[in-house]
Design a protein around this motif. Structure first.
Motif, PDB file in Angstrom:
ATOM      1  N   VAL A  23      70.391  77.209  65.476  1.00  0.00           N
ATOM      2  CA  VAL A  23      69.825  78.480  65.008  1.00  0.00           C
ATOM      3  C   VAL A  23      68.774  78.988  65.989  1.00  0.00           C
ATOM      4  O   VAL A  23      68.725  80.180  66.308  1.00  0.00           O
ATOM      5  N   VAL A  24      67.934  78.081  66.511  1.00  0.00           N
ATOM      6  CA  VAL A  24      66.922  78.480  67.500  1.00  0.00           C
ATOM      7  C   VAL A  24      67.613  79.024  68.758  1.00  0.00           C
ATOM      8  O   VAL A  24      67.202  80.051  69.317  1.00  0.00           O
ATOM      9  N   VAL A  66      69.040  82.546  67.953  1.00  0.00           N
ATOM     10  CA  VAL A  66      67.968  83.548  67.895  1.00  0.00           C
ATOM     11  C   VAL A  66      67.478  83.873  69.306  1.00  0.00           C
ATOM     12  O   VAL A  66      67.234  85.045  69.636  1.00  0.00           O
ATOM     13  N   THR A  67      67.365  82.856  70.158  1.00  0.00           N
ATOM     14  CA  THR A  67      66.937  83.092  71.537  1.00  0.00           C
ATOM     15  C   THR A  67      67.921  83.985  72.280  1.00  0.00           C
ATOM     16  O   THR A  67      67.520  84.939  72.959  1.00  0.00           O
ATOM     17  N   LEU A 114      70.084  86.114  70.984  1.00  0.00           N
ATOM     18  CA  LEU A 114      70.043  87.464  70.411  1.00  0.00           C
ATOM     19  C   LEU A 114      68.802  88.229  70.864  1.00  0.00           C
ATOM     20  O   LEU A 114      68.875  89.439  71.125  1.00  0.00           O
ATOM     21  N   CYS A 115      67.661  87.549  70.978  1.00  0.00           N
ATOM     22  CA  CYS A 115      66.442  88.212  71.466  1.00  0.00           C
ATOM     23  C   CYS A 115      66.596  88.641  72.922  1.00  0.00           C
ATOM     24  O   CYS A 115      66.177  89.741  73.295  1.00  0.00           O
TER      25      CYS A 115
END
Length: 175
Positions: A101-102, A105-106, A108-109
């Motif tokens: 998940v981390v 998210v990275t 996607l950011c």
């Protein structure tokens, strides 16, 4: 219509082989499934008429990296591989999901920050990207070009080869 059918066939083969590569407990079968995935991705490139990228996919990844994996597996002690069965614990599953998940998210950011998706949509609306533009991006040294990452990868593969040679050498006994 034929392109859509071929894409669906390749997608099913790639996804099936990817799942089997992760799910199998035998390491040589896992590498074989990985090879099928890499050939499937090359098939997607050929389907898109990117023959250079398809040939590079086969030569570099399907050929070179997979052979490197096989040689590394052959150098590992057979007894070490037999005892390499790991039991999944709830703690390690939670840790793996959290790391995934981390990572998501990275990614996607980074995509949102660089507006990469908007740039890709804008480039495809203006027409197809020529092979000359892709080639210049791959071997150029300007900003957003990829010759430096290729050089880092080549140095990394050289270090892996040297490490494999060092590991495979028999240590001389001290008398």
């Amino acid at each position: 219509m034929a392109n859509i059918v071929m894409f669906c066939i390749l997608a099913v083969v790639i996804l099936g082989a990817a799942v089997m590569s992760v799910a199998t407990k035998r390491i040589m079968r896992s590498v074989t499934y990985l090879l099928i995935v890499l050939f499937g991705v090359a098939g997607l490139y050929f389907l898109l008429d990117y023959t250079f990228l398809g040939a590079a996919q086969i030569a570099v990844y399907a050929g070179g990296v997979t052979m490197l994996f096989i040689f590394a597996i052959q150098m590992v002690n057979k007894r070490a591989l037999e005892g390499a069965v790991e039991r999944l614990k709830a703690k390690s599953i939670v840790r793996g999901v959290l790391l995934a998940v981390v990572g998501l998210v990275t990614v996607l950011c980074v995509l949102a920050k660089n507006r990469l998706i908007d740039n890709v949509v804008e480039a495809t609306e203006n027409g197809e990207v020529s092979m000359e533009v892709i080639g210049n991006a791959l071997v150029g040294s300007d900003k957003f070009q990829y010759v430096l990452p290729f050089e880092f990868i080549s140095v990394f593969l050289l270090a892996c080869i040297i490490g494999g040679i060092v590991v495979s050498r028999k240590e001389k006994e001290i008398k």
